[in-house]
Design a protein around this motif. Sequence first.
Motif, PDB file in Angstrom:
ATOM      1  N   PRO A   1       0.777  -0.946   0.059  1.00  0.00           N
ATOM      2  CA  PRO A   1       0.001   0.381   0.078  1.00  0.00           C
ATOM      3  C   PRO A   1       1.018   1.368  -0.128  1.00  0.00           C
ATOM      4  N   LEU A   2       0.216   2.218  -0.316  1.00  0.00           N
ATOM      5  CA  LEU A   2       0.585   3.790  -0.083  1.00  0.00           C
ATOM      6  C   LEU A   2      -0.201   4.898   0.212  1.00  0.00           C
ATOM      7  N   LEU A   3       0.259   5.390   0.955  1.00  0.00           N
ATOM      8  CA  LEU A   3      -0.868   6.570   1.392  1.00  0.00           C
ATOM      9  C   LEU A   3      -0.921   8.119   0.379  1.00  0.00           C
ATOM     10  N   VAL A   4      -1.381   8.710   1.021  1.00  0.00           N
ATOM     11  CA  VAL A   4      -0.725   9.885   0.581  1.00  0.00           C
ATOM     12  C   VAL A   4      -2.428  10.816   1.180  1.00  0.00           C
ATOM     13  N   ASP A   5      -1.905  11.665   1.572  1.00  0.00           N
ATOM     14  CA  ASP A   5      -2.507  12.480   3.131  1.00  0.00           C
ATOM     15  C   ASP A   5      -2.002  14.169   2.380  1.00  0.00           C
ATOM     16  N   ASP A   6      -3.102  14.601   1.644  1.00  0.00           N
ATOM     17  CA  ASP A   6      -2.938  15.927   1.810  1.00  0.00           C
ATOM     18  C   ASP A   6      -1.916  16.144   0.753  1.00  0.00           C
ATOM     19  N   GLY A   7      -1.536  15.122  -0.288  1.00  0.00           N
ATOM     20  CA  GLY A   7      -0.280  15.631  -0.555  1.00  0.00           C
ATOM     21  C   GLY A   7       1.209  15.242  -0.279  1.00  0.00           C
ATOM     22  N   ALA A   8       1.276  14.752   0.985  1.00  0.00           N
ATOM     23  CA  ALA A   8       2.029  13.984   2.030  1.00  0.00           C
ATOM     24  C   ALA A   8       2.395  12.384   1.889  1.00  0.00           C
ATOM     25  N   VAL A   9       2.908  12.121   1.384  1.00  0.00           N
ATOM     26  CA  VAL A   9       3.276  10.122   0.957  1.00  0.00           C
ATOM     27  C   VAL A   9       3.831   9.600   1.786  1.00  0.00           C
ATOM     28  N   ILE A  10       3.248   7.909   1.798  1.00  0.00           N
ATOM     29  CA  ILE A  10       3.227   7.932   3.359  1.00  0.00           C
ATOM     30  C   ILE A  10       3.149   5.922   2.843  1.00  0.00           C
ATOM     31  N   PRO A  11       4.604   5.464   2.168  1.00  0.00           N
ATOM     32  CA  PRO A  11       4.765   4.707   2.059  1.00  0.00           C
ATOM     33  C   PRO A  11       4.751   3.584   3.444  1.00  0.00           C
ATOM     34  N   GLU A  12       4.868   1.739   3.491  1.00  0.00           N
ATOM     35  CA  GLU A  12       5.238   0.876   4.024  1.00  0.00           C
ATOM     36  C   GLU A  12       3.632   1.169   5.008  1.00  0.00           C
ATOM     37  N   ALA A  13       3.679  -0.129   5.478  1.00  0.00           N
ATOM     38  CA  ALA A  13       2.053  -0.096   5.992  1.00  0.00           C
ATOM     39  C   ALA A  13       2.477   0.361   7.651  1.00  0.00           C
ATOM     40  N   THR A  14       2.914  -0.294   8.069  1.00  0.00           N
ATOM     41  CA  THR A  14       3.439  -0.104   9.687  1.00  0.00           C
ATOM     42  C   THR A  14       3.286   1.531   9.434  1.00  0.00           C
ATOM     43  N   CYS A  15       4.069   1.889   8.625  1.00  0.00           N
ATOM     44  CA  CYS A  15       4.282   3.692   8.739  1.00  0.00           C
ATOM     45  C   CYS A  15       2.823   4.148   8.461  1.00  0.00           C
ATOM     46  N   ILE A  16       2.913   3.732   8.022  1.00  0.00           N
ATOM     47  CA  ILE A  16       0.952   3.894   7.753  1.00  0.00           C
ATOM     48  C   ILE A  16       0.011   3.951   8.543  1.00  0.00           C
ATOM     49  N   ILE A  17       0.103   2.533   9.516  1.00  0.00           N
ATOM     50  CA  ILE A  17      -0.686   3.003  10.787  1.00  0.00           C
ATOM     51  C   ILE A  17      -0.014   4.025  11.964  1.00  0.00           C
ATOM     52  N   GLU A  18       1.131   4.440  12.003  1.00  0.00           N
ATOM     53  CA  GLU A  18       1.452   5.090  12.648  1.00  0.00           C
ATOM     54  C   GLU A  18       1.181   6.365  12.611  1.00  0.00           C
ATOM     55  N   HIS A  19       0.796   6.324  11.115  1.00  0.00           N
ATOM     56  CA  HIS A  19       0.622   8.088  10.463  1.00  0.00           C
ATOM     57  C   HIS A  19      -0.763   8.146  11.035  1.00  0.00           C
ATOM     58  N   LEU A  20      -1.671   7.007  10.803  1.00  0.00           N
ATOM     59  CA  LEU A  20      -3.208   7.280  11.124  1.00  0.00           C
ATOM     60  C   LEU A  20      -3.356   7.086  12.092  1.00  0.00           C
ATOM     61  N   GLN A  21      -2.468   6.646  13.442  1.00  0.00           N
ATOM     62  CA  GLN A  21      -2.744   7.091  14.959  1.00  0.00           C
ATOM     63  C   GLN A  21      -2.247   8.366  15.508  1.00  0.00           C
ATOM     64  N   ALA A  22      -1.385   8.822  14.779  1.00  0.00           N
ATOM     65  CA  ALA A  22      -0.875  10.297  14.792  1.00  0.00           C
ATOM     66  C   ALA A  22      -1.467  11.446  14.671  1.00  0.00           C
ATOM     67  N   LYS A  23      -1.936  10.769  13.010  1.00  0.00           N
ATOM     68  CA  LYS A  23      -3.099  12.402  12.397  1.00  0.00           C
ATOM     69  C   LYS A  23      -4.482  12.368  12.236  1.00  0.00           C
TER      70      LYS A  23
END
Length: 224
Positions: A62-84
Amino acid sequence: MSPSAGLGTGLTLYVHPFSSYSWKALIPLWADATPFTYRNVDHSDPSVMEELRAAWPIGKFPLLVDDGAVIPEATCIIEHLQAKHPGPNVWIPDGDVGRRVRFLDRFFDLHIQANFQPVVANAIWPDGEGLAAGRGRAALHVAYDWLEANLPDSEWAVGDTFTLADCSAAPALFYADWIERFGDNRPKLSAYRQRLLAHPAVSRAVEEARPYRHYFPLGAPGRD
Ligand SMILES: N[C@@H](CCC(=O)N[C@@H](CS)C(=O)NCC(=O)O)C(=O)O
């Protein structure tokens, strides 16, 4: 991570419905009922994969894009979701529990998924991966034994809260048992896999992947 122009606002997730790491990112989004745009990279619309590669040249999902910020890696995506974008679930608790969650997340990625990937690759490209596939199968049994001995008696991987470790475990154990069966001598591991599959977000991932099962190079078993 560098912003990527033209990707729109809000959360966009690039995934393939049959991809194990995609499940890992979809499960927390669905479990928290977080709104996001689902971008399926399957072959029906090649422009979606082009869009992903423009944002992340490595091309993995998976790749997450959050308002233009690019977040690869599933674990990092979950960390990002928890934080933001926190929701009702706490994916990575604080303290000792959180450290155990992070460890198990690594365990399921590195000792389950990374060991079955060469088996799948060998089925697709039989000339190249035979030795790695054999080693992967053997290493899976070591990892299964460790889990059988070390999984807690609680509902989930770390206590009674569904965490990052379970998001990681669900796709890893779902596909691992297809590739190298847990067997009758690992009842705890089998029961944990069944509990994972009964979780609504995991069950949704299983159902949405069902139309793609013919892609599975070893032949999908009928049991799940
Ligand atoms: N370490 C990455 C692994 C991602 C990964 O390997 N994804 C696979 C699908 S499950 C993929 O992108 N395969 C396509 C490719 O390798 O080109 C993560 O945790 O997100």
